[in-house]
Every structure is written in C-alpha cells, then in structure tokens.
Design a protein around this motif. Structure first.
Motif: not given
Length: 231
Positions: A49-58
């Motif tokens: 899983d990849l939590y998009l909201n947690q990482h500004s590059e997304y």
C-alpha cells in the motif's frame, strides 16, 4: 424499482494516467504492507500500500484523483438524490424567490437541480487516498468485509458513506471485486471506477489475481461530522 447502488464508470481515468501512476508506485520508497481496520493481518489481506496523502511528492496525482472523484461522485448523487436529502434536513434558499425552504424529494428538481455538487461538498468529504498492489498469485483482500466499523480512538470510520476504487490495469483472470449480497462480481479494467455504499449491506472482497499483478486506488466518501455541519 430495484437497484444495487453499485455504479461502474468506465474510462474515468486515462490509460496514460494509470500507467504513469503504476510507474510512480513501483518507484516509491514509501510502500508499506497492506493493513485492514485491525492492522496488518496477512490472513485477511496481502498487498503493498501507498498512502498518497502522507507524501507531498504525490500532490499532482492526488489533485487529479480528487477532481475526478468529485466529478463521478456528483453523478452518483444525482442518481441517488436521497443521499443529499435524507441525512440532514437541509434548509436552502429557493433559487427564484430567495425564500428559505426545506429540501425534499418533491421540490428537488425545482430547488437543487444543477447544484448537486454544492450540496455534496457541504454534506460530504473525501477520505485519504491510497494505492494498492496485489501481487499475482498471492495478493488479495479475500476476507468479506465492509468499510464502516467502530475504532477505539476515532469515529472516522463510522462516517464512511461510500467506497470508491479505480482499477489502474486490466486483470484477465482473478482479482475481481465481489459484492456478497448483490451477487455481483466486477472485473478489473484499466481506468474503471466503482462507487458503492460502505455499510454491511455491501459487504465485499478482493480476490487473488491469477494472470498478473493488480493495481488499484481506493478511499471513501465520508459524511462531514456534525461539528462541521452545525458548528
């Protein structure tokens, strides 16, 4: 009139966006082992899983997904207008007279048609968005589950009205999303979006992909809390 409240929107995302997203996912250092509401439990769910909201590059991916979700969620609420009428007895201004009136099924076309997106934004919000990879032959969320449940230190999951997911690639064998009571099986198709209620009535599972890896993006549409609605 019978309806299972499961809506499928093909080509909601372009093939180019989906492929770009998969490439970003595969190159991400932020992938983690998939979790259920009870935490990591491989007996119920096996995924990356990849939590998009947690990482500004997304942020660019998020903005596109949020805008696309708002577009199709509006279509969903137009079809199922009681989702805008029933939860809260809204008092709104009549567009012609300016008079305060209660929004009802009977006056909806006169009062609210064309403004569904505004009412949706007042009543609902998007949850945090995550991407998931289900590796061929092993990945699954084969446990029958729903999206609404109590949490020890939060009421957030109790506000989940709808689930939504996007399939980022075709899966020719396995990898279906199965809805138990509706006896419905949805096949992963690149760009396809699914919206359905999150409650136990729409208990569902994700089966093992047997032809190739399966990539999806998923989250929820939640009711706004009473503190925000009634301030």
């Amino acid at each position: 009139m019978s309806n299972d409240f499961i809506e499928v929107y093909d080509d909601a995302l372009t093939a180019e966006f989906c492929q770009h997203f998969i490439e970003r996912f595969e190159n991400s250092p932020h992938r983690v082992q998939g979790r259920t509401g009870g935490g990591v439990d491989p007996s119920k769910k096996i995924s990356q899983d990849l939590y998009l909201n947690q990482h500004s590059e997304y942020q660019d991916l998020l903005e596109h997904l949020q805008a696309t979700t708002a577009k199709y969620a509006t279509e969903y609420f137009k079809k199922y207008r009681f989702a805008l009428i029933a939860p809260v007895a809204l008092q709104v201004r009549h567009p012609q007279t300016g008079e305060a009136v209660h929004l009802t099924h009977e006056n909806f076309d006169e009062v609210a048609a064309g403004r569904e997106a505004d009412y949706m934004k007042f009543l609902y919000r998007l949850g945090a968005i995550q991407a998931q990879k289900y590796p061929v032959g092993v990945g699954n969320y084969n446990y029958w589950h729903c999206e609404v449940y109590p949490q020890k230190d939060s009421t957030e999951a109790l506000h989940r009205s709808l689930l939504f997911m996007y399939y980022l690639n075709d899966v020719s064998a396995g990898g279906t999303t199965d809805f138990y009571y509706q006896n419905r099986q949805i096949k992963p198709k690149q760009g396809r979006m699914v919206i359905a209620p999150g409650y136990f009535t729409h208990t569902h599972r994700g089966t093992v992909p047997t032809s190739n890896d399966k990539y999806i993006v998923t989250s929820w549409i939640l009711q706004n809390p009473g503190s925000a609605l009634f301030g």
